[in-house]
Design a protein around this motif. Structure first.
Motif, PDB file in Angstrom:
ATOM      1  N   TYR A  26     -14.810  16.983  14.396  1.00 26.02           N
ATOM      2  CA  TYR A  26     -15.011  17.290  12.985  1.00 26.02           C
ATOM      3  C   TYR A  26     -13.695  17.191  12.213  1.00 26.02           C
ATOM      4  O   TYR A  26     -12.635  17.570  12.716  1.00 26.02           O
ATOM      5  CB  TYR A  26     -15.586  18.700  12.809  1.00 26.02           C
ATOM      6  CG  TYR A  26     -16.995  18.854  13.305  1.00 26.02           C
ATOM      7  CD1 TYR A  26     -17.956  17.882  13.056  1.00 26.02           C
ATOM      8  CD2 TYR A  26     -17.378  19.982  14.030  1.00 26.02           C
ATOM      9  CE1 TYR A  26     -19.252  18.017  13.510  1.00 26.02           C
ATOM     10  CE2 TYR A  26     -18.677  20.137  14.484  1.00 26.02           C
ATOM     11  CZ  TYR A  26     -19.613  19.150  14.231  1.00 26.02           C
ATOM     12  OH  TYR A  26     -20.904  19.288  14.677  1.00 26.02           O
ATOM     13  N   ARG A  71     -24.806  19.818  10.455  1.00 23.41           N
ATOM     14  CA  ARG A  71     -23.397  19.436  10.489  1.00 23.41           C
ATOM     15  C   ARG A  71     -22.479  20.472   9.846  1.00 23.41           C
ATOM     16  O   ARG A  71     -21.510  20.924  10.464  1.00 23.41           O
ATOM     17  CB  ARG A  71     -23.228  18.075   9.810  1.00 23.41           C
ATOM     18  CG  ARG A  71     -21.793  17.683   9.435  1.00 23.41           C
ATOM     19  CD  ARG A  71     -20.859  17.662  10.652  1.00 23.41           C
ATOM     20  NE  ARG A  71     -19.463  17.679  10.241  1.00 23.41           N
ATOM     21  CZ  ARG A  71     -18.743  16.601   9.982  1.00 23.41           C
ATOM     22  NH1 ARG A  71     -19.286  15.393  10.082  1.00 23.41           N
ATOM     23  NH2 ARG A  71     -17.490  16.686   9.636  1.00 23.41           N
ATOM     24  N   SER A  81     -22.306  14.054  17.158  1.00 20.97           N
ATOM     25  CA  SER A  81     -21.673  15.079  16.323  1.00 20.97           C
ATOM     26  C   SER A  81     -21.985  14.895  14.838  1.00 20.97           C
ATOM     27  O   SER A  81     -21.500  15.666  14.007  1.00 20.97           O
ATOM     28  CB  SER A  81     -20.151  15.055  16.525  1.00 20.97           C
ATOM     29  OG  SER A  81     -19.811  15.364  17.855  1.00 20.97           O
ATOM     30  N   GLN A  83     -19.845  22.879  11.886  1.00 24.35           N
ATOM     31  CA  GLN A  83     -18.399  22.781  11.699  1.00 24.35           C
ATOM     32  C   GLN A  83     -17.799  24.137  11.336  1.00 24.35           C
ATOM     33  O   GLN A  83     -16.755  24.532  11.864  1.00 24.35           O
ATOM     34  CB  GLN A  83     -18.076  21.764  10.608  1.00 24.35           C
ATOM     35  CG  GLN A  83     -16.596  21.529  10.393  1.00 24.35           C
ATOM     36  CD  GLN A  83     -16.319  20.302   9.549  1.00 24.35           C
ATOM     37  OE1 GLN A  83     -17.217  19.515   9.243  1.00 24.35           O
ATOM     38  NE2 GLN A  83     -15.070  20.116   9.153  1.00 24.35           N
ATOM     39  N   ASN A 100     -12.876  22.820  20.316  1.00 24.55           N
ATOM     40  CA  ASN A 100     -12.857  23.086  18.876  1.00 24.55           C
ATOM     41  C   ASN A 100     -11.544  22.632  18.246  1.00 24.55           C
ATOM     42  O   ASN A 100     -11.537  21.965  17.214  1.00 24.55           O
ATOM     43  CB  ASN A 100     -13.074  24.574  18.600  1.00 24.55           C
ATOM     44  CG  ASN A 100     -14.485  25.024  18.913  1.00 24.55           C
ATOM     45  OD1 ASN A 100     -15.429  24.242  18.802  1.00 24.55           O
ATOM     46  ND2 ASN A 100     -14.654  26.270  19.293  1.00 24.55           N
TER      47      ASN A 100
END
Length: 404
Positions: A362, A339, A153, A343, A357
């Motif tokens: 994040y 990234r 991630s 996000q 989510n």
């Protein structure tokens, strides 16, 4: 202020008097109920052979999970689980589910086995035939698996350290508890969110535009209440409608699921139903957090739809744009290597309502403090709600000057 209350009630009455509101709501609830009942219908097949009905399989799962509830996922339980699975014949096709040994020895431990498989990077064959059952190794492999997902991630070192500390707050060994009801509520989260957003778009896309289409706007705008109060009354009515409808759909969904699958597991650790997450919360708390985020998300979408309908002076156009925004996440995704864009896309209101989510990796850092998605996104949405509503106000007022 009393005059504002009169206008607010008038706008609410207009909404609830629309047939499309009740038709859409009934369809929305019917689909949610049908999706739950459908899972209990039919049977489970292997190579065309009926193993059992879905309803009977559920009863087996419930009985076995209740028998395991309260036990720690420790060395003893891990060994029992692997011993049961190693009694299954090593068939070439690996369709061990159809074997008598699976149902007699392994099936009672299927939830524990699925936890082991889902929280490590091992395959079914590796767990059954190669792995040396070990409590220490299981939780070590879980940490390695988490670290790998954080790396994928593109999390910063600060974020990784934040999640390590969160993970450390979860007491190991984990205690297993039956949690089918709350697991089903969370798995229905995306479906409920999708239909609720569509429902709001259908119902609120005409709150401003209908007056322009029917040419009753000048009559309504001649009210001594003033433009600002009229605008705020409509926005407030739309927000109230969105909030109440979301809470109502949430309650209906939860009651139906808990009645079918049971209410056990409110205090079970969240990692039993969502292993990718390291939040030290329970299954029940996770459900409240998820659907609480849904309320805020629906509110920002409702304000957007209302302002858009005023900008376009067309409920059909506003509904079309909202529908496109809603289905867009089904066709596009942003790779984690980008990234920031990834996000933003994950937190995009029309695509945010999914467990991965809301409970994603994040974060946002504010003054050195990291906020998880379910903490940060509602704050961002509230700010955006104010901004979008503020943008719509002069648009509404200017139309009265340049309109008919």
């Amino acid at each position: 202020m009393n005059n504002f209350g009169v206008m607010y009630r008038y706008e609410c009455k207009k909404l609830f008097n629309k047939k499309i509101v009740w038709i859409s709501f009934i369809i929305c609830v019917a689909v949610i109920i049908f999706s739950q009942v459908l899972q209990m219908v039919g049977g489970y097949y292997v190579d065309g052979k009926l193993i059992d009905t879905n309803y009977n399989l559920y009863k087996y799962n419930k009985r076995y999970d209740e028998a395991l509830s309260g036990r720690e996922i420790n060395q003893s339980l891990i060994e029992e689980t692997i011993d049961g699975y190693r009694k299954i014949p090593d068939t070439p096709d690996r369709h061990y589910i159809s074997s008598d040994e699976y149902w007699k020895y392994a099936r009672p431990y299927s939830s524990i086995f699925n936890f082991i498989r889902g929280t490590t990077d091992m395959t079914t064959s590796e767990i059954i035939y190669s792995w040396q059952p070990s409590e220490t190794d299981l939780y070590a492999k879980r940490q390695i698996w988490l670290e790998s997902s954080w790396e994928d991630s593109r999390l910063s070192e600060g974020e990784k350290d934040f999640w390590r500390k969160r993970e450390a707050q979860i007491k190991a060994p984990y205690i297993f508890q039956a949690n089918e009801g709350y697991s089903r509520i969370l798995s229905s989260f995306q479906t409920v969110g999708f239909f609720e957003l569509m429902f709001i778009a259908i119902c609120l896309s005409g709150i401003f535009s209908d007056e322009h289409i029917r040419k009753t706007d000048q009559l309504i705008l001649s009210s001594p209440l003033g433009k600002t109060k009229l605008y705020l009354a409509k926005i407030t009515a739309g927000i109230s409608f969105a909030t109440v409808s979301t809470i109502l759909v949430t309650v209906i969904t939860s009651v139906i699921i808990l009645c079918i699958y049971g209410a056990e597991g409110y205090n079970a650790i969240f990692q039993l139903i969502y292993r990718e997450n390291s939040d030290p919360i329970t299954c029940g708390q996770a459900v409240i957090v998820a659907y609480g985020n849904m309320v805020i998300t629906v509110v920002i979408v409702s304000i957007f739809v209302m302002v858009l309908s005023e900008m376009l002076h067309s409920n059909i156009a506003a509904l079309a744009v909202s529908t496109v925004l809603l289905i867009l996440p089904m066709f596009f995704s942003v790779p984690a290597q980008y990234r920031m864009l990834s996000q933003i896309w994950d937190w995009y209101p029309w695509g945010y309502l999914a467990p991965w989510n809301v409970f994603g990796n994040y974060t946002i850092s504010i003054f050195g403090q990291y906020l998880t998605p379910w903490q940060a996104v509602p704050m961002i949405y509230i700010v955006l709600c104010v901004i979008i509503a503020a943008i719509g106000k002069p648009i509404y007022e200017r139309f009265q000057v340049s309109g008919r």
